[in-house]
Design a protein around this motif. Structure first.
Motif, mmCIF file in Angstrom:
data_model
loop_
_atom_site.group_PDB
_atom_site.id
_atom_site.type_symbol
_atom_site.label_atom_id
_atom_site.label_comp_id
_atom_site.label_asym_id
_atom_site.label_seq_id
_atom_site.Cartn_x
_atom_site.Cartn_y
_atom_site.Cartn_z
ATOM 1 N N VAL A 156 -4.885 0.373 5.793
ATOM 2 C CA VAL A 156 -5.722 0.602 4.613
ATOM 3 C C VAL A 156 -4.869 0.629 3.356
ATOM 4 O O VAL A 156 -5.173 -0.028 2.354
ATOM 5 N N ARG A 157 -3.770 1.368 3.432
ATOM 6 C CA ARG A 157 -2.915 1.472 2.247
ATOM 7 C C ARG A 157 -2.367 0.103 1.855
ATOM 8 O O ARG A 157 -2.294 -0.232 0.671
ATOM 9 N N ARG A 158 -2.015 -0.671 2.889
ATOM 10 C CA ARG A 158 -1.503 -2.023 2.600
ATOM 11 C C ARG A 158 -2.598 -2.862 1.948
ATOM 12 O O ARG A 158 -2.346 -3.599 0.996
ATOM 13 N N ALA A 159 -3.836 -2.754 2.459
ATOM 14 C CA ALA A 159 -4.935 -3.535 1.892
ATOM 15 C C ALA A 159 -5.188 -3.133 0.447
ATOM 16 O O ALA A 159 -5.568 -3.960 -0.386
ATOM 17 N N LEU A 160 -4.966 -1.870 0.145
ATOM 18 C CA LEU A 160 -5.216 -1.384 -1.213
ATOM 19 C C LEU A 160 -4.045 -1.665 -2.139
ATOM 20 O O LEU A 160 -4.069 -1.264 -3.297
ATOM 21 N N GLY A 161 -3.023 -2.336 -1.628
ATOM 22 C CA GLY A 161 -1.962 -2.783 -2.511
ATOM 23 C C GLY A 161 -0.617 -2.119 -2.314
ATOM 24 O O GLY A 161 0.298 -2.329 -3.110
ATOM 25 N N ALA A 162 -0.470 -1.283 -1.254
ATOM 26 C CA ALA A 162 0.838 -0.683 -1.012
ATOM 27 C C ALA A 162 1.790 -1.757 -0.518
ATOM 28 O O ALA A 162 1.451 -2.535 0.368
ATOM 29 N N ARG A 163 2.971 -1.792 -1.119
ATOM 30 C CA ARG A 163 3.987 -2.720 -0.626
ATOM 31 C C ARG A 163 4.708 -2.074 0.543
ATOM 32 O O ARG A 163 4.590 -0.880 0.770
ATOM 33 N N PRO A 168 -0.674 -6.023 8.157
ATOM 34 C CA PRO A 168 -1.811 -5.272 7.605
ATOM 35 C C PRO A 168 -3.131 -5.615 8.289
ATOM 36 O O PRO A 168 -3.968 -4.728 8.469
ATOM 37 N N ILE A 169 -3.293 -6.868 8.688
ATOM 38 C CA ILE A 169 -4.562 -7.262 9.321
ATOM 39 C C ILE A 169 -4.709 -6.558 10.666
ATOM 40 O O ILE A 169 -5.738 -5.948 10.963
ATOM 41 N N LEU A 186 -5.272 -2.859 10.163
ATOM 42 C CA LEU A 186 -6.644 -2.553 9.733
ATOM 43 C C LEU A 186 -7.600 -2.576 10.914
ATOM 44 O O LEU A 186 -8.563 -1.822 10.972
#
Lengths: 425, 228
Positions: free
Chosen positions: A335-342, A418-419, A422
């Protein structure tokens, strides 16, 4: 602006530590015990070192002490017939030392003899130390009542003495002891001072050949020499033994600290020439101190190394729990990665968590270590010193443990696709 | 119509480096105009999840170009894609995907933490988007204390916080009952009416038909695209 965001990131990152307090505490325990034992070990080590310094430092690291030692007696009858055994440092040695060895500030002669002290019908076996007035100052033998021995006492061959308060008790002197007469070997000495109740510790006692059990009486050197000579007779159960030792001890004070070891070598070779039978010993407090310090340091390192193993185990514990956490929080990571966390953000988050756990654990460990030291010193009487540097060291180590143990789990977390993350759970 | 916000040009996606490769998308051409509301349907295995991942910049295309707001993101690095996801895309997931240990307010803040704007300057904005989804009363609640519909509204608020060029909804009503699903859909449609571009992936034809345009995907190709 930036720091606020970092703070916020850290605050939210730490939320998971608060949400699962039991897990956090359990994760922390390893570091708590690790740091606690490191602190305790360092404190005990430092305490032992300080005690060593006090014990040997009391002798004066600028001093060199020469003691007369009774040589091994050959066990045959012909030698035994000569019932006065004569050995040790002589006046000649003393003179030679003063005359030939450079850089010596003082060379104080000491004569020690066992004497029987009478007060009426009460008798006490005491040790008579014939010393120069400087001797008492050099070893910080201060009087609590009355005065110390003086040069005038020495010059006038006065029959005065300075005693330990223990002797007064043994002789049953409870009134003002100043001016009280003591009968020592047919001579009457008057008490002029009573020493502070403080005696030499372990090694210092041995080096100065102070017998803990018997009472010490300090008299002016010249008075003793003139009145009692150098012979001393010890009677024990029927037989008696006479010894003739000119000087039991010479305390040499070296002017320059750097020259102590050199002077000791010169003294060594001088005495070696005069005394092939080795009836003396040379005590160099500086040398003893550095040797003992070296031993102590090796011991300290061993102690801390053992304690560090528990810290290592603590670090492994953190890494272990964090790895489990990564699996458990795969979804959150996705989720964090999807929201833009590098990747860097995810790494930072996990490192923050592990470092916080280990640092807080370290801080608790420091407190626990201090408590442990207090308890240990209370019950065992060991000496311990908690130094600021040991606290700083343990805290930095625990911080480092957090970072190191966090690296692998953090990289695992950041490396997740990330996929896939998720879709997890 | 305006310039396309999304432009897929001959996009292929396959998995595996060697033959036989799993060829999931087989040449997709798709434009979504700014302010448009498009639904993408398809059975499972049709490639719609893969398409969603590409549109959401969670993955790169194997072949072809993906222009998002004029930028070709098909060859962006992982960090650059993260930045695009953070700034240009608002995700709405089927299972809400809120972070359980954070409050409503903090969940909405999460995208801000990874962006370039300061936290202090955006506090009011957080309150605004939370109010816009009607959850002002629940700001300090945890996701576990909320109903499914409320969770999805938090997720929508979170998707809006960085004012993205595209709202990307993946089965937004899939985990909701009909009436709450309806609430969430009307909320999304409201956002569309306010000028947001919305792409919604769904398998439910009733939901798909509510979009301006419906794209059907079958075996990795678009078989039907038209206004509904």
């Amino acid at each position: 602006m930036i720091p606020l965001k970092q703070m916020e990131l850290i605050r939210m990152g730490l939320r998971s530590l608060v949400v699962y307090p039991m897990r956090t505490v359990l994760t922390m325990l390893g570091v708590v015990f690790g740091v606690g034992s490191v602190i305790a070990m360092l404190a005990l080590g430092a305490g032992a070192e300080r005690e060593l310094l006090e014990e040997i430092g009391r002798l004066g690291i600028q001093n060199i002490i020469i003691n007369s030692v009774k040589p091994e007696e050959p066990d045959n009858a012909s030698q035994r017939r000569n019932w006065i055994s004569s050995y040790g440092i002589t006046f000649k040695d003393h003179r030679q030392i003063v005359d030939t060895i450079p850089g010596i500030e003082k060379a104080l002669p000491v004569h020690v003899s066992k004497k029987t002290v009478w007060r009426g019908s009460k008798r006490v076996e005491a040790t008579l130390y014939a010393v120069t007035p400087e001797h008492l100052d050099m070893f910080q033998l201060n009087t609590s009542i009355g005065r110390n021995l003086t040069h005038l006492d020495d010059e006038k061959l006065s029959r005065v003495c300075v005693v330990r308060s223990g002797l007064l008790k043994e002789l049953g002197i409870y009134q003002d002891p100043i001016g009280f007469p003591l009968n020592i070997d047919k001579e009457t000495y008057y008490i002029v001072g009573v020493l502070e109740e403080d005696s030499f510790l372990g090694y210092a006692r041995k080096a100065l050949s102070v017998d803990a059990k018997s009472s010490e009486i300090y008299v002016p050197y010249s008075s003793s020499l003139r009145r009692h000579g150098t012979r001393s007779i010890t009677r024990r159960s029927g037989s008696s033994e006479a010894t003739d030792v000119e000087l039991n001890q010479v305390v040499i004070s070296v002017t320059d600290l750097d020259q102590v070891l050199l002077t000791a070598r010169m003294l060594g070779s001088l005495l070696e020439r005069n005394h092939p039978e080795k009836d003396y010993e040379l005590v160099v407090p500086l040398e003893v101190l550095s040797q003992r310090q070296k031993t102590q340091q090796v011991f300290n390192i061993a102690l801390v190394a053992i304690a560090s193993i528990s810290l290592l185990v603590g670090g492994i514990g953190i890494a272990n729990i964090m790895l489990a956490t990564v699996t458990e929080r795969t979804k959150e990571i996705g989720v964090r990665r999807a929201l833009g966390a590098r990747r860097g953000h995810i790494i930072a988050q996990f490192l923050t968590e592990t470092t916080t756990i280990s640092t807080i654990g370290g801080a608790i460990g420091v407190l626990m270590g201090i408590g442990l030291v207090k308890v240990l010193t209370f019950f065992t009487g060991w000496s311990a010193a908690i130094t600021l540097s040991s606290v700083v060291l343990s805290l930095s180590i625990s911080m480092a443990v957090g970072i190191i143990s966090g690296i692998y789990p953090a990289r695992r977390a950041a490396g997740l696709d990330p996929i896939a993350a998720l879709r997890h759970g | 119509m305006n310039a396309p916000i999304i432009s897929l040009q001959g996009v292929h996606k396959y998995y595996g480096d060697h033959e036989p490769r799993l060829h999931v998308l087989r040449g997709i051409d798709l434009d979504v105009a700014e302010g448009e509301y498009v639904s993408i349907t398809g059975t499972s295995g049709s490639g719609k999840s893969t398409l969603l991942n590409l549109l959401g910049c969670l993955d790169n295309t194997s072949e072809g170009a993906y222009l998002l707001a004029g930028k070709d993101v098909s060859c962006y690095s992982d960090d650059d894609l993260s930045k695009i996801r953070n700034e240009d895309i608002g995700f709405i997931f089927q299972s809400f995907n809120l972070i359980p240990q954070l409050t409503v307010f903090e969940n909405v803040q999460v995208p801000l933490l990874y962006g370039s704007r300061s936290i202090a300057d955006t506090t009011d904005l957080c309150y605004q988007v939370i109010e816009a989804v009607g959850l002002s009363e629940r700001i300090e609640h945890r996701p576990t204390q909320l109903s499914g519909g409320e969770c999805q509204r938090v997720a929508i608020a979170r998707a809006l916080i960085n004012d993205p060029v595209l709202l990307l909804a993946d089965e937004p009503t899939g985990n909701l009952d009909t009436s709450t699903g309806e609430e969430v859909l009307s909320l999304i449609e409201n956002l569309h009416r306010q000028g947001r571009s919305v792409v919604m992936i769904t398998h439910d034809p009733d939901v798909a038909d509510r979009a301006q345009r419906r794209v059907d995907l079958r075996d990795g190709v678009i078989v039907e695209a038209g206004a509904s």
